[in-house]
Design an enzyme around this catalytic site. Sequence first.
Site, PDB file in Angstrom:
ATOM      1  N   LEU A  74       0.617  -1.305  -0.014  1.00 52.66           N
ATOM      2  CA  LEU A  74       0.048  -0.127  -0.094  1.00 52.66           C
ATOM      3  C   LEU A  74       0.880   1.375  -0.012  1.00 52.66           C
ATOM      4  O   LEU A  74       1.465   1.421   0.880  1.00 52.66           O
ATOM      5  CB  LEU A  74      -1.045   0.032   1.170  1.00 52.66           C
ATOM      6  N   ARG A  77      56.607  32.278 -20.631  1.00 55.03           N
ATOM      7  CA  ARG A  77      56.341  33.486 -19.574  1.00 55.03           C
ATOM      8  C   ARG A  77      57.139  34.368 -20.120  1.00 55.03           C
ATOM      9  O   ARG A  77      58.135  34.523 -20.835  1.00 55.03           O
ATOM     10  CB  ARG A  77      56.637  32.696 -18.230  1.00 55.03           C
ATOM     11  N   ALA A  95      57.521  25.943 -15.526  1.00 52.55           N
ATOM     12  CA  ALA A  95      56.441  26.548 -14.606  1.00 52.55           C
ATOM     13  C   ALA A  95      55.960  27.950 -14.976  1.00 52.55           C
ATOM     14  O   ALA A  95      56.627  28.522 -15.729  1.00 52.55           O
ATOM     15  CB  ALA A  95      57.429  26.669 -13.146  1.00 52.55           C
ATOM     16  N   ASP A 105       5.116   2.308   4.148  1.00 56.70           N
ATOM     17  CA  ASP A 105       5.846   3.360   4.733  1.00 56.70           C
ATOM     18  C   ASP A 105       6.563   2.660   6.068  1.00 56.70           C
ATOM     19  O   ASP A 105       6.926   3.336   6.775  1.00 56.70           O
ATOM     20  CB  ASP A 105       4.806   4.493   5.247  1.00 56.70           C
ATOM     21  N   GLY A 161      -0.991   6.480  -0.156  1.00 54.54           N
ATOM     22  CA  GLY A 161      -1.064   7.741   0.664  1.00 54.54           C
ATOM     23  C   GLY A 161      -0.458   9.112   0.391  1.00 54.54           C
ATOM     24  O   GLY A 161       0.627   8.862  -0.186  1.00 54.54           O
ATOM     25  N   ARG A 169       1.190  14.010   7.554  1.00 60.72           N
ATOM     26  CA  ARG A 169       1.891  14.458   8.624  1.00 60.72           C
ATOM     27  C   ARG A 169       3.300  14.634   8.427  1.00 60.72           C
ATOM     28  O   ARG A 169       3.949  15.133   9.320  1.00 60.72           O
ATOM     29  CB  ARG A 169       1.766  13.183   9.521  1.00 60.72           C
TER      30      ARG A 169
HETATM   31  C1  UD1 Z   1      -1.598   1.947   9.847  1.00 56.59           C
HETATM   32  C2  UD1 Z   1      -2.875   1.087  10.532  1.00 56.59           C
HETATM   33  C3  UD1 Z   1      -2.620   0.781  11.938  1.00 56.59           C
HETATM   34  C4  UD1 Z   1      -0.969   0.367  12.052  1.00 56.59           C
HETATM   35  C5  UD1 Z   1      -0.114   1.371  11.142  1.00 56.59           C
HETATM   36  C6  UD1 Z   1       1.229   0.507  10.998  1.00 56.59           C
HETATM   37  C7  UD1 Z   1      -5.052   1.129   9.142  1.00 56.59           C
HETATM   38  C8  UD1 Z   1      -6.438   1.772   9.028  1.00 56.59           C
HETATM   39  N1  UD1 Z   1      -4.026   1.448  10.273  1.00 56.59           N
HETATM   40  O1  UD1 Z   1      -2.097   3.132  10.450  1.00 56.59           O
HETATM   41  O2  UD1 Z   1      -3.429  -0.053  12.524  1.00 56.59           O
HETATM   42  O3  UD1 Z   1      -0.646   0.072  13.519  1.00 56.59           O
HETATM   43  O4  UD1 Z   1      -0.549   1.351   9.999  1.00 56.59           O
HETATM   44  O5  UD1 Z   1       2.349   1.426  10.618  1.00 56.59           O
HETATM   45  O6  UD1 Z   1      -4.466   0.468   8.279  1.00 56.59           O
HETATM   46  N2  UD1 Z   1      -2.690   4.139   2.038  1.00 56.59           N
HETATM   47  C9  UD1 Z   1      -3.162   3.734   0.757  1.00 56.59           C
HETATM   48  N3  UD1 Z   1      -4.255   4.215   0.333  1.00 56.59           N
HETATM   49  C10 UD1 Z   1      -5.158   4.606   1.174  1.00 56.59           C
HETATM   50  C11 UD1 Z   1      -4.520   4.974   2.609  1.00 56.59           C
HETATM   51  C12 UD1 Z   1      -3.287   4.538   3.066  1.00 56.59           C
HETATM   52  O7  UD1 Z   1      -2.316   3.183  -0.145  1.00 56.59           O
HETATM   53  O8  UD1 Z   1      -6.151   5.026   0.940  1.00 56.59           O
HETATM   54  C13 UD1 Z   1      -1.227   3.421   2.385  1.00 56.59           C
HETATM   55  C14 UD1 Z   1      -0.388   4.564   3.017  1.00 56.59           C
HETATM   56  O9  UD1 Z   1       0.360   5.316   1.587  1.00 56.59           O
HETATM   57  C15 UD1 Z   1       0.722   4.344   3.715  1.00 56.59           C
HETATM   58  C16 UD1 Z   1      -0.158   2.618   4.194  1.00 56.59           C
HETATM   59  O10 UD1 Z   1      -1.191   2.491   3.448  1.00 56.59           O
HETATM   60  O11 UD1 Z   1       2.084   3.360   3.138  1.00 56.59           O
HETATM   61  C17 UD1 Z   1      -0.702   2.766   5.646  1.00 56.59           C
HETATM   62  O12 UD1 Z   1      -1.377   4.163   5.742  1.00 56.59           O
HETATM   63  P1  UD1 Z   1      -1.253   5.020   6.913  1.00 56.59           P
HETATM   64  O13 UD1 Z   1      -2.247   6.329   6.803  1.00 56.59           O
HETATM   65  O14 UD1 Z   1       0.281   5.620   7.091  1.00 56.59           O
HETATM   66  O15 UD1 Z   1      -1.781   4.358   8.353  1.00 56.59           O
HETATM   67  P2  UD1 Z   1      -1.439   4.489   9.591  1.00 56.59           P
HETATM   68  O16 UD1 Z   1      -2.175   5.711  10.245  1.00 56.59           O
HETATM   69  O17 UD1 Z   1       0.189   4.552   9.891  1.00 56.59           O
HETATM   70 CA    CA Z   2       1.646   4.652   8.500  1.00 56.42          CA
END
Ligand code: UD1
Ligand code: CA
Length: 475
Positions: A17, A452, A435, A112, A20, A24
Amino acid sequence: MPKPKQDSPARVAIAILAAGKGTRLKSKHPKVLHEVGGKPLLAHVIAAATKVVPPSDVYAIIGHEADRVRTAVAASGVKFVLQSEQRGTGHALMVARPALTSYDEVIVLYGDAPLITPQTIEKLRDFHTSRTAAMTILTAELKNPTGYGRILRKKAGRDDVKAIVEQKDLSPAQQKIHEINAGYYAFDGRLLFSHIDKLSSNNHHGELYLTDMATILGKAKQRVVAVQASNPHEVLGGNTRAELAEIDQHMRLAKCQQLMADGVTILYPHTCVIDSDVEVGPDTVIEPFVQLRGTTRIGSDARIGSYSVIINCEIGDQVLVQTGCVLEHSTIKERASMGPYSHLRPGCEICEEAHVGNFVELKKSRLGKGSKANHLTYLGDSEIGEKVNVGAGTITCNYDGVSKHKTIIEDGVFVGSDSILIAPLRIGKGAYIAAATTVTEDVPPDSLALGRARQVVKEGWAREKREKAKAQKAK
Ligand code: UD1
Ligand code: CA
Protein backbone atom coordinates in the site's frame (compact mmCIF):
# COMPACT_ATOMS: atom_id res chain seq x y z
CA MET A 1 -13.38 -22.11 6.38
CA PRO A 2 -10.27 -21.43 4.28
CA LYS A 3 -9.87 -23.38 1.10
CA PRO A 4 -8.68 -26.96 1.65
CA LYS A 5 -5.03 -27.53 0.78
CA GLN A 6 -4.49 -28.37 -2.87
CA ASP A 7 -1.67 -30.32 -4.41
CA SER A 8 -0.36 -27.43 -6.48
CA PRO A 9 1.48 -24.81 -4.42
CA ALA A 10 -0.53 -21.81 -3.27
CA ARG A 11 -0.28 -18.77 -5.54
CA VAL A 12 0.95 -15.92 -3.36
CA ALA A 13 0.76 -12.21 -4.18
CA ILE A 14 2.20 -9.35 -2.17
CA ALA A 15 0.28 -6.05 -2.23
CA ILE A 16 2.14 -2.96 -1.01
CA LEU A 17 0.00 0.00 0.00
CA ALA A 18 1.67 3.15 -1.25
CA ALA A 19 -1.09 5.50 -2.39
CA GLY A 20 -1.29 7.82 0.61
CA LYS A 21 -0.21 11.45 0.66
CA GLY A 22 1.59 11.43 3.99
CA THR A 23 -0.09 14.54 5.39
CA ARG A 24 1.83 14.29 8.68
CA LEU A 25 5.17 14.81 6.87
CA LYS A 26 4.05 18.26 5.66
CA SER A 27 5.86 17.66 2.39
CA LYS A 28 5.32 18.31 -1.30
CA HIS A 29 6.80 14.86 -2.01
CA PRO A 30 4.73 11.67 -1.69
CA LYS A 31 5.37 9.86 1.59
CA VAL A 32 6.70 6.61 0.14
CA LEU A 33 9.40 8.50 -1.78
CA HIS A 34 10.88 9.98 1.39
CA GLU A 35 14.24 8.34 1.95
CA VAL A 36 15.73 6.29 4.75
CA GLY A 37 19.05 4.49 4.46
CA GLY A 38 19.60 6.44 1.23
CA LYS A 39 16.62 5.20 -0.77
CA PRO A 40 12.83 5.64 -0.86
CA LEU A 41 10.70 3.93 1.80
CA LEU A 42 8.85 2.04 -0.90
CA ALA A 43 12.09 0.77 -2.51
CA HIS A 44 13.02 -0.97 0.76
CA VAL A 45 9.62 -2.66 1.05
CA ILE A 46 9.79 -3.76 -2.60
CA ALA A 47 13.33 -5.13 -2.07
CA ALA A 48 12.09 -7.31 0.81
CA ALA A 49 8.93 -8.41 -1.04
CA THR A 50 10.74 -9.42 -4.22
CA LYS A 51 12.98 -11.74 -2.20
CA VAL A 52 9.87 -13.70 -1.20
CA VAL A 53 7.86 -13.77 -4.45
CA PRO A 54 8.82 -12.83 -8.04
CA PRO A 55 8.37 -9.12 -8.95
CA SER A 56 5.50 -10.07 -11.29
CA ASP A 57 3.49 -11.14 -8.20
CA VAL A 58 4.16 -7.89 -6.30
CA TYR A 59 1.54 -5.14 -6.71
CA ALA A 60 2.28 -1.61 -5.56
CA ILE A 61 -0.95 0.30 -4.97
CA ILE A 62 -0.22 3.89 -5.87
CA GLY A 63 -2.34 7.06 -5.97
CA HIS A 64 -0.97 10.34 -4.68
CA GLU A 65 1.63 11.53 -7.26
CA ALA A 66 1.29 8.09 -8.86
CA ASP A 67 3.52 8.88 -11.85
CA ARG A 68 6.45 9.97 -9.69
CA VAL A 69 6.12 6.91 -7.48
CA ARG A 70 5.85 4.58 -10.47
CA THR A 71 8.94 6.08 -12.14
CA ALA A 72 10.98 5.89 -8.95
CA VAL A 73 10.54 2.14 -8.52
CA ALA A 74 9.71 0.94 -12.07
CA ALA A 75 13.12 -0.76 -12.45
CA SER A 76 12.14 -3.29 -9.78
CA GLY A 77 9.72 -4.94 -12.23
CA VAL A 78 6.73 -4.90 -9.87
CA LYS A 79 3.17 -4.26 -11.10
CA PHE A 80 1.10 -1.20 -10.26
CA VAL A 81 -2.53 -0.65 -9.33
CA LEU A 82 -3.97 2.87 -9.32
CA GLN A 83 -6.06 3.96 -6.33
CA SER A 84 -6.93 7.40 -7.66
CA GLU A 85 -8.99 8.40 -4.63
CA GLN A 86 -7.49 7.37 -1.27
CA ARG A 87 -10.37 6.30 0.94
CA GLY A 88 -8.35 4.18 3.36
CA THR A 89 -6.23 1.05 3.59
CA GLY A 90 -9.28 -1.21 3.10
CA HIS A 91 -10.35 0.77 0.04
CA ALA A 92 -6.84 0.29 -1.43
CA LEU A 93 -7.37 -3.49 -1.36
CA MET A 94 -10.87 -3.14 -2.86
CA VAL A 95 -9.35 -1.26 -5.79
CA ALA A 96 -6.73 -4.00 -6.21
CA ARG A 97 -9.28 -6.81 -6.14
CA PRO A 98 -9.36 -7.41 -9.96
CA ALA A 99 -5.56 -7.81 -10.00
CA LEU A 100 -5.46 -10.10 -6.95
CA THR A 101 -8.47 -12.42 -7.23
CA SER A 102 -6.57 -15.20 -8.96
CA TYR A 103 -4.21 -15.63 -5.96
CA ASP A 104 -4.76 -18.11 -3.10
CA GLU A 105 -2.94 -15.92 -0.56
CA VAL A 106 -2.50 -12.17 -0.44
CA ILE A 107 0.20 -10.73 1.79
CA VAL A 108 -0.27 -7.03 2.49
CA LEU A 109 2.60 -4.71 3.41
CA TYR A 110 2.51 -0.96 4.04
CA GLY A 111 4.84 1.13 1.90
CA ASP A 112 5.83 3.39 4.80
CA ALA A 113 7.25 0.63 7.03
CA PRO A 114 10.61 -0.15 5.42
CA LEU A 115 12.46 -2.20 8.05
CA ILE A 116 10.58 -5.36 7.15
CA THR A 117 12.84 -8.29 6.20
CA PRO A 118 12.16 -11.19 3.81
CA GLN A 119 12.58 -13.55 6.79
CA THR A 120 9.73 -11.87 8.65
CA ILE A 121 7.46 -11.93 5.59
CA GLU A 122 8.18 -15.66 5.33
CA LYS A 123 7.52 -16.12 9.03
CA LEU A 124 4.15 -14.39 8.60
CA ARG A 125 3.29 -16.54 5.57
CA ASP A 126 4.36 -19.81 7.26
CA PHE A 127 2.44 -19.02 10.45
CA HIS A 128 -0.62 -18.18 8.36
CA THR A 129 -0.39 -21.48 6.51
CA SER A 130 0.23 -23.51 9.66
CA ARG A 131 -2.87 -22.08 11.37
CA THR A 132 -5.06 -22.31 8.23
CA ALA A 133 -6.19 -18.81 9.09
CA ALA A 134 -8.28 -16.38 7.07
CA MET A 135 -6.16 -13.45 8.27
CA THR A 136 -2.82 -13.39 10.08
CA ILE A 137 -1.58 -10.13 11.55
CA LEU A 138 2.06 -9.35 12.28
CA THR A 139 2.36 -7.59 15.62
CA ALA A 140 5.01 -6.29 18.01
CA GLU A 141 5.21 -5.16 21.61
CA LEU A 142 6.34 -1.53 21.60
CA LYS A 143 7.36 0.49 24.67
CA ASN A 144 5.64 3.48 23.14
CA PRO A 145 2.70 2.24 21.04
CA THR A 146 1.25 5.73 20.40
CA GLY A 147 -0.08 6.17 16.88
CA TYR A 148 -0.41 2.47 16.07
CA GLY A 149 -3.51 0.29 15.93
CA ARG A 150 -3.70 -2.04 18.98
CA ILE A 151 -4.34 -5.75 19.00
CA LEU A 152 -7.25 -7.10 21.02
CA ARG A 153 -6.57 -10.81 21.52
CA LYS A 154 -9.51 -13.08 22.34
CA LYS A 155 -7.57 -14.38 25.33
CA ALA A 156 -4.14 -13.35 26.60
CA GLY A 157 -1.44 -15.74 25.36
CA ARG A 158 -3.66 -17.15 22.57
CA ASP A 159 -3.11 -16.63 18.83
CA ASP A 160 -6.68 -15.61 18.11
CA VAL A 161 -7.49 -11.94 17.60
CA LYS A 162 -10.82 -10.24 18.21
CA ALA A 163 -10.12 -6.82 16.72
CA ILE A 164 -7.60 -4.14 15.80
CA VAL A 165 -8.48 -0.76 17.25
CA GLU A 166 -7.01 2.42 15.76
CA GLN A 167 -5.31 4.98 18.04
CA LYS A 168 -8.10 7.54 17.74
CA ASP A 169 -10.79 4.97 18.50
CA LEU A 170 -9.14 3.51 21.65
CA SER A 171 -11.01 3.39 24.94
CA PRO A 172 -8.97 4.44 28.02
CA ALA A 173 -8.50 0.77 28.97
CA GLN A 174 -7.36 -0.14 25.44
CA GLN A 175 -4.73 2.62 25.56
CA LYS A 176 -2.78 0.41 27.95
CA ILE A 177 -2.27 -2.25 25.27
CA HIS A 178 1.31 -2.33 23.97
CA GLU A 179 0.85 -4.94 21.27
CA ILE A 180 0.53 -3.05 18.00
CA ASN A 181 -0.54 -3.79 14.45
CA ALA A 182 2.53 -3.64 12.18
CA GLY A 183 0.45 -3.19 9.03
CA TYR A 184 1.59 -6.50 7.52
CA TYR A 185 -0.98 -9.23 7.02
CA ALA A 186 -1.45 -12.55 5.27
CA PHE A 187 -4.96 -13.18 3.94
CA ASP A 188 -6.73 -16.09 2.40
CA GLY A 189 -7.44 -14.30 -0.91
CA ARG A 190 -10.89 -15.75 -1.49
CA LEU A 191 -12.09 -14.95 2.04
CA LEU A 192 -10.63 -11.45 1.97
CA PHE A 193 -12.43 -10.51 -1.23
CA SER A 194 -15.69 -12.25 -0.40
CA HIS A 195 -15.99 -10.20 2.82
CA ILE A 196 -14.20 -6.92 2.00
CA ASP A 197 -17.39 -5.16 0.89
CA LYS A 198 -18.56 -5.27 4.52
CA LEU A 199 -16.01 -2.58 5.48
CA SER A 200 -17.61 0.65 6.62
CA SER A 201 -16.24 4.15 7.07
CA ASN A 202 -17.97 4.56 10.40
CA ASN A 203 -14.83 5.62 12.32
CA HIS A 204 -12.87 8.68 13.42
CA HIS A 205 -11.31 9.32 9.97
CA GLY A 206 -14.33 8.30 7.89
CA GLU A 207 -12.07 5.83 6.02
CA LEU A 208 -12.37 2.17 5.04
CA TYR A 209 -9.88 0.53 7.41
CA LEU A 210 -8.29 -2.74 6.35
CA THR A 211 -7.78 -3.40 10.06
CA ASP A 212 -11.57 -3.90 10.42
CA MET A 213 -11.24 -7.13 8.41
CA ALA A 214 -10.18 -8.76 11.70
CA THR A 215 -13.63 -8.20 13.22
CA ILE A 216 -15.50 -8.87 9.97
CA LEU A 217 -13.78 -12.21 9.36
CA GLY A 218 -14.14 -13.14 13.04
CA LYS A 219 -17.89 -12.49 12.89
CA ALA A 220 -18.05 -14.69 9.78
CA LYS A 221 -16.53 -17.50 11.91
CA GLN A 222 -13.19 -17.35 10.14
CA ARG A 223 -9.90 -17.66 11.98
CA VAL A 224 -7.94 -14.45 12.63
CA VAL A 225 -4.59 -14.86 14.36
CA ALA A 226 -1.53 -12.79 15.25
CA VAL A 227 2.17 -13.56 15.19
CA GLN A 228 4.81 -11.36 16.79
CA ALA A 229 7.85 -10.04 14.93
CA SER A 230 11.10 -11.26 16.51
CA ASN A 231 12.59 -7.77 16.35
CA PRO A 232 10.13 -5.03 17.36
CA HIS A 233 12.13 -2.40 15.40
CA GLU A 234 11.16 -4.11 12.17
CA VAL A 235 7.61 -2.89 12.34
CA LEU A 236 8.31 0.83 12.76
CA GLY A 237 6.28 2.97 10.36
CA GLY A 238 7.28 6.48 9.27
CA ASN A 239 4.35 8.87 9.54
CA THR A 240 6.35 11.87 10.78
CA ARG A 241 9.84 13.28 10.13
CA ALA A 242 10.87 12.25 13.64
CA GLU A 243 9.78 8.67 12.96
CA LEU A 244 11.66 8.70 9.65
CA ALA A 245 14.82 9.84 11.48
CA GLU A 246 14.43 6.99 13.96
CA ILE A 247 13.96 4.42 11.19
CA ASP A 248 16.95 5.84 9.32
CA GLN A 249 19.09 5.48 12.42
CA HIS A 250 18.05 1.85 12.94
CA MET A 251 18.72 1.04 9.32
CA ARG A 252 22.18 2.63 9.26
CA LEU A 253 23.31 1.06 12.49
CA ALA A 254 22.15 -2.33 11.21
CA LYS A 255 24.12 -1.66 8.01
CA CYS A 256 27.29 -0.89 10.01
CA GLN A 257 26.77 -4.04 12.06
CA GLN A 258 26.41 -6.13 8.91
CA LEU A 259 29.61 -4.62 7.42
CA MET A 260 31.53 -5.18 10.67
CA ALA A 261 30.31 -8.78 10.74
CA ASP A 262 31.71 -9.09 7.20
CA GLY A 263 35.17 -7.89 8.31
CA VAL A 264 35.10 -4.10 7.91
CA THR A 265 36.49 -1.92 10.71
CA ILE A 266 34.26 1.05 11.45
CA LEU A 267 35.45 3.52 14.06
CA TYR A 268 32.55 5.13 15.93
CA PRO A 269 29.89 3.53 13.71
CA HIS A 270 27.07 5.72 15.03
CA THR A 271 28.75 8.75 13.37
CA CYS A 272 28.90 7.14 9.90
CA VAL A 273 26.15 7.45 7.28
CA ILE A 274 26.23 4.35 5.10
CA ASP A 275 23.44 3.71 2.59
CA SER A 276 21.76 0.31 2.32
CA ASP A 277 23.22 -0.69 -1.05
CA VAL A 278 26.88 0.18 -0.27
CA GLU A 279 29.42 -2.67 -0.37
CA VAL A 280 32.78 -2.71 1.46
CA GLY A 281 35.47 -5.40 1.41
CA PRO A 282 37.14 -6.93 4.49
CA ASP A 283 39.95 -5.17 6.38
CA THR A 284 38.93 -1.80 5.06
CA VAL A 285 38.92 0.86 7.78
CA ILE A 286 36.24 3.54 7.90
CA GLU A 287 37.08 6.46 10.14
CA PRO A 288 34.48 8.47 12.10
CA PHE A 289 32.02 10.79 10.32
CA VAL A 290 32.27 9.21 6.89
CA GLN A 291 29.36 9.15 4.43
CA LEU A 292 29.18 6.30 1.91
CA ARG A 293 26.18 6.80 -0.32
CA GLY A 294 24.21 5.31 -3.19
CA THR A 295 25.80 2.34 -4.90
CA THR A 296 29.36 2.97 -3.68
CA ARG A 297 31.57 -0.12 -3.68
CA ILE A 298 34.89 -0.22 -1.83
CA GLY A 299 37.43 -3.03 -2.05
CA SER A 300 39.44 -4.57 0.76
CA ASP A 301 42.34 -3.09 2.79
CA ALA A 302 41.28 0.44 1.88
CA ARG A 303 41.06 3.33 4.33
CA ILE A 304 38.45 6.07 4.22
CA GLY A 305 39.33 9.18 6.20
CA SER A 306 37.01 11.19 8.41
CA TYR A 307 34.56 13.67 6.85
CA SER A 308 34.81 12.13 3.39
CA VAL A 309 31.59 11.94 1.39
CA ILE A 310 31.59 9.26 -1.29
CA ILE A 311 28.64 8.97 -3.67
CA ASN A 312 28.19 6.19 -6.26
CA CYS A 313 31.92 5.44 -6.57
CA GLU A 314 33.86 2.30 -7.33
CA ILE A 315 36.96 2.16 -5.13
CA GLY A 316 39.61 -0.55 -5.48
CA ASP A 317 41.66 -2.49 -2.93
CA GLN A 318 44.23 -0.66 -0.78
CA VAL A 319 43.05 2.79 -1.83
CA LEU A 320 43.74 5.54 0.70
CA VAL A 321 41.15 8.30 0.93
CA GLN A 322 42.39 10.84 3.43
CA THR A 323 40.30 13.31 5.44
CA GLY A 324 37.67 15.48 3.80
CA CYS A 325 37.38 14.16 0.24
CA VAL A 326 34.18 14.57 -1.80
CA LEU A 327 34.03 11.88 -4.48
CA GLU A 328 31.10 11.50 -6.87
CA HIS A 329 30.27 8.96 -9.61
CA SER A 330 33.91 8.04 -10.20
CA THR A 331 36.28 5.09 -10.23
CA ILE A 332 39.45 4.90 -8.14
CA LYS A 333 41.69 1.93 -8.82
CA GLU A 334 43.95 -0.16 -6.58
CA ARG A 335 46.53 1.56 -4.36
CA ALA A 336 45.64 5.07 -5.54
CA SER A 337 45.63 7.78 -2.92
CA MET A 338 43.28 10.72 -2.51
CA GLY A 339 43.27 13.81 -0.35
CA PRO A 340 43.19 15.27 2.11
CA TYR A 341 40.50 17.52 0.64
CA SER A 342 40.27 16.27 -2.95
CA HIS A 343 37.14 16.65 -5.04
CA LEU A 344 36.17 14.28 -7.83
CA ARG A 345 33.18 15.45 -9.79
CA PRO A 346 31.30 12.87 -11.88
CA GLY A 347 33.07 10.85 -14.56
CA CYS A 348 36.62 10.53 -13.24
CA GLU A 349 38.92 7.55 -13.35
CA ILE A 350 41.93 7.57 -11.07
CA CYS A 351 44.19 4.69 -12.11
CA GLU A 352 46.41 2.40 -10.03
CA GLU A 353 48.89 4.11 -7.69
CA ALA A 354 47.92 7.60 -8.87
CA HIS A 355 47.90 10.43 -6.31
CA VAL A 356 45.40 13.24 -6.04
CA GLY A 357 46.29 15.66 -3.28
CA ASN A 358 44.86 18.56 -1.34
CA PHE A 359 42.59 21.10 -3.00
CA VAL A 360 42.66 19.29 -6.30
CA GLU A 361 39.44 19.09 -8.32
CA LEU A 362 38.90 16.78 -11.28
CA LYS A 363 35.91 16.56 -13.59
CA LYS A 364 35.35 13.95 -16.34
CA SER A 365 39.06 13.21 -16.32
CA ARG A 366 41.32 10.21 -16.32
CA LEU A 367 44.55 10.24 -14.36
CA GLY A 368 46.80 7.39 -15.57
CA LYS A 369 48.70 4.82 -13.55
CA GLY A 370 51.25 6.30 -11.16
CA SER A 371 50.48 9.92 -12.15
CA LYS A 372 50.33 12.70 -9.57
CA ALA A 373 48.35 15.90 -9.15
CA ASN A 374 49.17 16.74 -5.60
CA HIS A 375 48.34 20.36 -4.90
CA LEU A 376 45.82 23.06 -5.78
CA THR A 377 44.87 21.99 -9.27
CA TYR A 378 41.84 21.83 -11.59
CA LEU A 379 41.75 19.15 -14.27
CA GLY A 380 38.57 19.10 -16.38
CA ASP A 381 37.79 17.01 -19.50
CA SER A 382 41.36 15.71 -19.42
CA GLU A 383 43.03 12.50 -20.41
CA ILE A 384 46.29 12.13 -18.56
CA GLY A 385 48.66 9.25 -19.27
CA GLU A 386 50.94 7.26 -16.97
CA LYS A 387 53.64 8.69 -14.70
CA VAL A 388 52.67 12.29 -15.40
CA ASN A 389 53.58 14.93 -12.83
CA VAL A 390 51.06 17.75 -12.64
CA GLY A 391 52.67 20.58 -10.68
CA ALA A 392 50.99 22.65 -7.97
CA GLY A 393 48.45 25.18 -9.18
CA THR A 394 47.99 23.73 -12.68
CA ILE A 395 44.69 24.67 -14.31
CA THR A 396 43.08 23.26 -17.43
CA CYS A 397 40.97 25.91 -19.14
CA ASN A 398 38.43 23.48 -20.58
CA TYR A 399 35.58 25.92 -21.14
CA ASP A 400 35.68 28.86 -23.53
CA GLY A 401 32.32 30.24 -22.46
CA VAL A 402 30.48 28.29 -25.14
CA SER A 403 31.88 24.75 -25.41
CA LYS A 404 34.00 22.33 -23.41
CA HIS A 405 37.34 21.16 -24.85
CA LYS A 406 39.70 18.29 -24.10
CA THR A 407 43.22 18.34 -22.73
CA ILE A 408 45.37 15.33 -23.53
CA ILE A 409 48.61 14.85 -21.62
CA GLU A 410 50.63 11.83 -22.75
CA ASP A 411 52.77 9.49 -20.64
CA GLY A 412 55.74 10.83 -18.70
CA VAL A 413 54.95 14.54 -19.16
CA PHE A 414 56.17 17.00 -16.51
CA VAL A 415 53.82 19.95 -16.05
CA GLY A 416 55.56 22.69 -14.05
CA SER A 417 53.70 24.49 -11.28
CA ASP A 418 51.22 27.26 -12.04
CA SER A 419 50.76 26.21 -15.66
CA ILE A 420 47.64 27.27 -17.54
CA LEU A 421 46.61 24.69 -20.14
CA ILE A 422 44.19 26.19 -22.65
CA ALA A 423 42.14 23.42 -24.30
CA PRO A 424 41.87 21.90 -26.83
CA LEU A 425 45.41 20.76 -26.28
CA ARG A 426 47.73 17.80 -26.66
CA ILE A 427 51.02 17.59 -24.78
CA GLY A 428 53.21 14.88 -26.35
CA LYS A 429 54.89 12.03 -24.51
CA GLY A 430 57.82 12.98 -22.30
CA ALA A 431 57.45 16.76 -22.84
CA TYR A 432 58.27 19.41 -20.23
CA ILE A 433 56.12 22.42 -19.47
CA ALA A 434 58.10 25.11 -17.71
CA ALA A 435 56.52 26.48 -14.53
CA ALA A 436 54.06 29.36 -15.00
CA THR A 437 53.65 28.71 -18.71
CA THR A 438 50.38 29.49 -20.45
CA VAL A 439 50.14 26.68 -23.01
CA THR A 440 47.98 27.61 -25.98
CA GLU A 441 49.34 25.27 -28.65
CA ASP A 442 50.07 21.56 -28.84
CA VAL A 443 53.45 20.55 -27.48
CA PRO A 444 55.39 17.87 -29.44
CA PRO A 445 56.81 14.86 -27.58
CA ASP A 446 60.09 15.25 -25.68
CA SER A 447 60.16 19.05 -26.11
CA LEU A 448 60.10 21.98 -23.69
CA ALA A 449 57.30 24.53 -23.76
CA LEU A 450 58.18 27.78 -22.12
CA GLY A 451 55.69 30.62 -22.27
CA ARG A 452 56.23 33.41 -19.76
CA ALA A 453 57.67 36.91 -19.74
CA ARG A 454 61.43 37.07 -19.33
CA GLN A 455 62.47 38.17 -15.84
CA VAL A 456 63.85 41.67 -15.40
CA VAL A 457 66.08 42.42 -12.39
CA LYS A 458 66.70 46.04 -11.34
CA GLU A 459 69.45 45.97 -8.78
CA GLY A 460 69.12 48.34 -5.83
CA TRP A 461 65.59 49.37 -6.89
CA ALA A 462 63.94 48.34 -3.60
CA ARG A 463 66.54 50.01 -1.42
CA GLU A 464 66.21 53.27 -3.38
CA LYS A 465 62.44 53.16 -3.00
CA ARG A 466 62.71 52.71 0.77
CA GLU A 467 65.20 55.54 1.13
CA LYS A 468 63.07 57.88 -0.96
CA ALA A 469 60.10 57.18 1.27
CA LYS A 470 62.17 57.79 4.40
CA ALA A 471 63.42 61.15 3.08
CA GLN A 472 59.84 62.16 2.28
CA LYS A 473 58.72 61.42 5.84
CA ALA A 474 61.63 63.40 7.40
CA LYS A 475 60.57 66.54 5.51
C1 UD1 B 1 -1.87 1.93 9.81
C2 UD1 B 1 -2.84 0.95 10.48
C3 UD1 B 1 -2.46 0.83 11.94
C4 UD1 B 1 -1.02 0.32 12.03
C5 UD1 B 1 -0.07 1.22 11.26
C6 UD1 B 1 1.29 0.54 11.16
C7 UD1 B 1 -4.97 1.17 9.27
C8 UD1 B 1 -6.34 1.70 9.30
N1 UD1 B 1 -4.20 1.46 10.32
O1 UD1 B 1 -2.03 3.20 10.37
O2 UD1 B 1 -3.33 -0.09 12.57
O3 UD1 B 1 -0.65 0.24 13.39
O4 UD1 B 1 -0.53 1.43 9.91
O5 UD1 B 1 2.24 1.37 10.57
O6 UD1 B 1 -4.62 0.46 8.32
N2 UD1 B 1 -2.57 3.96 2.01
C9 UD1 B 1 -3.06 3.71 0.75
N3 UD1 B 1 -4.32 4.13 0.44
C10 UD1 B 1 -5.14 4.76 1.33
C11 UD1 B 1 -4.62 5.00 2.64
C12 UD1 B 1 -3.35 4.58 2.95
O7 UD1 B 1 -2.37 3.14 -0.10
O8 UD1 B 1 -6.27 5.09 0.95
C13 UD1 B 1 -1.20 3.52 2.33
C14 UD1 B 1 -0.30 4.64 2.80
O9 UD1 B 1 0.40 5.22 1.69
C15 UD1 B 1 0.65 3.93 3.75
C16 UD1 B 1 -0.16 2.76 4.27
O10 UD1 B 1 -1.26 2.62 3.40
O11 UD1 B 1 1.80 3.44 3.08
C17 UD1 B 1 -0.64 2.97 5.70
O12 UD1 B 1 -1.42 4.14 5.78
P1 UD1 B 1 -1.23 5.20 6.95
O13 UD1 B 1 -2.16 6.33 6.71
O14 UD1 B 1 0.20 5.50 7.13
O15 UD1 B 1 -1.77 4.34 8.20
P2 UD1 B 1 -1.40 4.54 9.73
O16 UD1 B 1 -2.20 5.69 10.26
O17 UD1 B 1 0.04 4.56 9.94
CA1 CA C 1 1.80 4.67 8.55
